[in-house]
Write an enzyme that holds these catalytic residues in place. Structure first.
Site, PDB file in Angstrom:
ATOM      1  N   VAL A  19      30.453  49.165  43.682  1.00 46.77           N
ATOM      2  CA  VAL A  19      31.827  49.115  43.145  1.00 46.77           C
ATOM      3  C   VAL A  19      32.380  47.691  43.220  1.00 46.77           C
ATOM      4  O   VAL A  19      32.069  46.948  44.163  1.00 46.77           O
ATOM      5  CB  VAL A  19      32.726  50.086  43.954  1.00 46.77           C
ATOM      6  CG1 VAL A  19      34.176  50.008  43.512  1.00 46.77           C
ATOM      7  CG2 VAL A  19      32.214  51.518  43.793  1.00 46.77           C
ATOM      8  N   ASP A  70      35.540  47.349  28.939  1.00 49.76           N
ATOM      9  CA  ASP A  70      34.076  47.470  28.858  1.00 49.76           C
ATOM     10  C   ASP A  70      33.623  48.860  28.397  1.00 49.76           C
ATOM     11  O   ASP A  70      32.429  49.089  28.192  1.00 49.76           O
ATOM     12  CB  ASP A  70      33.434  47.194  30.230  1.00 49.76           C
ATOM     13  CG  ASP A  70      33.488  45.717  30.605  1.00 49.76           C
ATOM     14  OD1 ASP A  70      33.715  44.890  29.701  1.00 49.76           O
ATOM     15  OD2 ASP A  70      33.299  45.411  31.791  1.00 49.76           O
ATOM     16  N   GLY A 125      30.597  49.609  36.720  1.00 52.78           N
ATOM     17  CA  GLY A 125      30.378  51.007  37.121  1.00 52.78           C
ATOM     18  C   GLY A 125      31.507  51.945  36.732  1.00 52.78           C
ATOM     19  O   GLY A 125      31.251  53.062  36.253  1.00 52.78           O
ATOM     20  N   LYS A 163      25.806  47.748  33.696  1.00 56.28           N
ATOM     21  CA  LYS A 163      25.580  46.681  32.706  1.00 56.28           C
ATOM     22  C   LYS A 163      25.559  45.329  33.409  1.00 56.28           C
ATOM     23  O   LYS A 163      26.152  45.157  34.487  1.00 56.28           O
ATOM     24  CB  LYS A 163      26.650  46.686  31.610  1.00 56.28           C
ATOM     25  CG  LYS A 163      28.103  46.394  32.053  1.00 56.28           C
ATOM     26  CD  LYS A 163      28.470  44.937  32.118  1.00 56.28           C
ATOM     27  CE  LYS A 163      29.846  44.711  32.753  1.00 56.28           C
ATOM     28  NZ  LYS A 163      30.080  43.430  33.354  1.00 56.28           N
TER      29      LYS A 163
HETATM   30  P1  ATP Z   1      33.847  45.238  35.455  1.00 55.80           P
HETATM   31  O1  ATP Z   1      32.586  44.426  35.501  1.00 55.80           O
HETATM   32  O2  ATP Z   1      33.876  46.247  34.317  1.00 55.80           O
HETATM   33  O3  ATP Z   1      35.109  44.474  35.572  1.00 55.80           O
HETATM   34  P2  ATP Z   1      33.322  45.991  38.168  1.00 55.80           P
HETATM   35  O4  ATP Z   1      31.875  46.359  38.165  1.00 55.80           O
HETATM   36  O5  ATP Z   1      33.632  44.635  38.685  1.00 55.80           O
HETATM   37  O6  ATP Z   1      33.875  46.189  36.717  1.00 55.80           O
HETATM   38  P3  ATP Z   1      34.077  48.617  39.009  1.00 55.80           P
HETATM   39  O7  ATP Z   1      33.002  49.033  39.949  1.00 55.80           O
HETATM   40  O8  ATP Z   1      34.037  49.186  37.646  1.00 55.80           O
HETATM   41  O9  ATP Z   1      34.144  47.024  38.971  1.00 55.80           O
HETATM   42  O10 ATP Z   1      35.457  48.958  39.749  1.00 55.80           O
HETATM   43  C1  ATP Z   1      36.594  48.197  39.626  1.00 55.80           C
HETATM   44  C2  ATP Z   1      37.810  48.942  40.170  1.00 55.80           C
HETATM   45  O11 ATP Z   1      37.948  50.207  39.531  1.00 55.80           O
HETATM   46  C3  ATP Z   1      37.766  49.228  41.664  1.00 55.80           C
HETATM   47  O12 ATP Z   1      39.048  48.891  42.168  1.00 55.80           O
HETATM   48  C4  ATP Z   1      37.565  50.718  41.765  1.00 55.80           C
HETATM   49  O13 ATP Z   1      38.213  51.288  42.886  1.00 55.80           O
HETATM   50  C5  ATP Z   1      38.173  51.248  40.484  1.00 55.80           C
HETATM   51  N1  ATP Z   1      37.489  52.460  39.981  1.00 55.80           N
HETATM   52  C6  ATP Z   1      38.093  53.516  39.425  1.00 55.80           C
HETATM   53  N2  ATP Z   1      37.194  54.429  39.060  1.00 55.80           N
HETATM   54  C7  ATP Z   1      35.976  53.965  39.387  1.00 55.80           C
HETATM   55  C8  ATP Z   1      34.658  54.477  39.255  1.00 55.80           C
HETATM   56  N3  ATP Z   1      34.396  55.676  38.704  1.00 55.80           N
HETATM   57  N4  ATP Z   1      33.652  53.709  39.682  1.00 55.80           N
HETATM   58  C9  ATP Z   1      33.891  52.481  40.206  1.00 55.80           C
HETATM   59  N5  ATP Z   1      35.123  51.972  40.370  1.00 55.80           N
HETATM   60  C10 ATP Z   1      36.169  52.691  39.956  1.00 55.80           C
END
Ligand code: ATP
Length: 315
Positions: free
Chosen positions: A112, A153, A118, A11
């Site tokens: 990530v 989210d 994600g 997203k």
């Molecule tokens: P958001 O925008 O929802 O805050 P993000 O895109 O910044 O999220 P994510 O990639 O969702 O961040 O990951 C954030 C944290 O969640 C990381 O510390 C990661 O290690 C942990 N995590 C746990 N499970 C997952 C997964 N399936 N995919 C990605 N990160 C994960």
């Protein structure tokens, strides 16, 4: 033994207005969230007993990116109970009163800690998928109630598409989706912790207000110029303050001809829009050239994808 495959779409926040911090640590938000074609693939397979999870690098081009140019391997999230997908499976089994063996395989294409949601997308895919695989008969609202305990989210990621999101992320109003406009993502080689970003936001002398209404009007008119003008994100200033170097990537995207560049969520990923595939491809190639001329390493990864909506799933 049953098996099912779900796509967990990334997203972006076309607009993100973050309110004051609440005593419980959460923030009220007002956001317009939009799914992208780029996504992780989540495979759910029944097994004799227990939960296990494998998180493997995916292939962005086979998973919704029209083009991908990257030299930096993206880090993988943990393959254990810290993974949000694992937590979603546990919470769902508790809520539904079932206990079954399950293996989850995630082919990770969404970078990530990038602001692209994600982890939430994977968790939502597990909730949707297990509900189907095990015929649990839970409504999307019931799944959202389980999901919001894991991540704010997740309710949006369950329905995907385009939505106006408020509360702490649990109030979802579907918005008519724009056409599949091309989107260029530039993921700088830094990881941003969402929690640290919100903590720094609270330290600002005053909050950064974003008016979401102009964007909603522009979307309803499918006017991409007005959408580009209506983009805004309260958290962008915070992440730029912590990582001032990032500003040059945003400028590079603007100079390459992206319409309306913005950081997504807490960043560090920037997205830019294009009117059509021809324009998007031209902008993408310009960006690839600009990045090739960069001396400093590591370099950002570039994704060319599109807005995505599945009109079958609505809250
Ligand atoms: P958001 O925008 O929802 O805050 P993000 O895109 O910044 O999220 P994510 O990639 O969702 O961040 O990951 C954030 C944290 O969640 C990381 O510390 C990661 O290690 C942990 N995590 C746990 N499970 C997952 C997964 N399936 N995919 C990605 N990160 C994960």
């Amino acid at each position: 033994m049953g098996r099912l495959v779900e796509t967990a779409h990334a997203k972006i926040n076309l607009a993100l207005d973050v309110g004051e911090g609440r005593p419980d640590g959460y923030h009220e938000i007002h956001s317009v969230m939009q799914s992208l074609e780029l996504g992780d693939i989540v495979v759910l397979e029944e097994r004799a007993a227990g939960v296990s999870l494998d998180c493997l690098p995916g292939d962005p081009v086979k998973q919704g990116a029209l083009q991908f140019v990257g030299s930096e391997p993206e880090p993988m999230p943990p393959s254990d109970c810290r993974n949000l997908a694992w937590q979603a499976a546990e919470h769902l089994m508790d809520a539904a009163g079932v206990r079954r063996g399950l293996n989850i395989t995630i082919r990770k294409a969404i970078p990530v800690s990038a602001g692209l949601g994600g982890g939430s997308a994977d968790a939502a895919a597990v909730l949707r998928g297990l509900n189907r695989l095990w015929n649990l008969g839970l409504t999307i609202q019931e799944l959202a109630a389980i999901g919001e305990k894991i991540g704010a989210d997740i309710p949006f990621c369950l329905s995907e598409g385009t939505a106006e999101v408020s509360g702490i992320g649990e109030k979802i109003e579907a918005v008519p989706s724009p056409p599949p406009w091309p989107v260029i993502l530039l993921k700088p080689p830094v990881a941003v912790s969402t929690a640290a970003c919100y903590a720094a936001y609270d330290e600002l002398p005053q909050r950064v207000a974003v008016d979401v209404s102009n964007l909603l009007t522009a979307l309803s008119e499918q006017n991409i110029q007005a959408v580009a003008k209506g983009l805004g994100n309260s958290l962008e200033a915070v992440t730029l303050q912590r990582f001032p170097d990032l500003i040059r990537w945003e400028e590079m995207m603007e100079n390459a001809g992206c319409l309306g560049v913005l950081m997504s969520g807490s960043g560090p990923t920037f997205f830019g829009l294009a009117r059509d595939l021809k324009e998007g491809t031209g902008v993408f190639m310009k960006l690839v050239d600009s990045i090739k001329q960069e001396q400093r390493r590591p370099l950002p990864n570039l994704y060319f994808t599109r807005l995505w909506s599945d009109r079958r799933v609505r809250l």
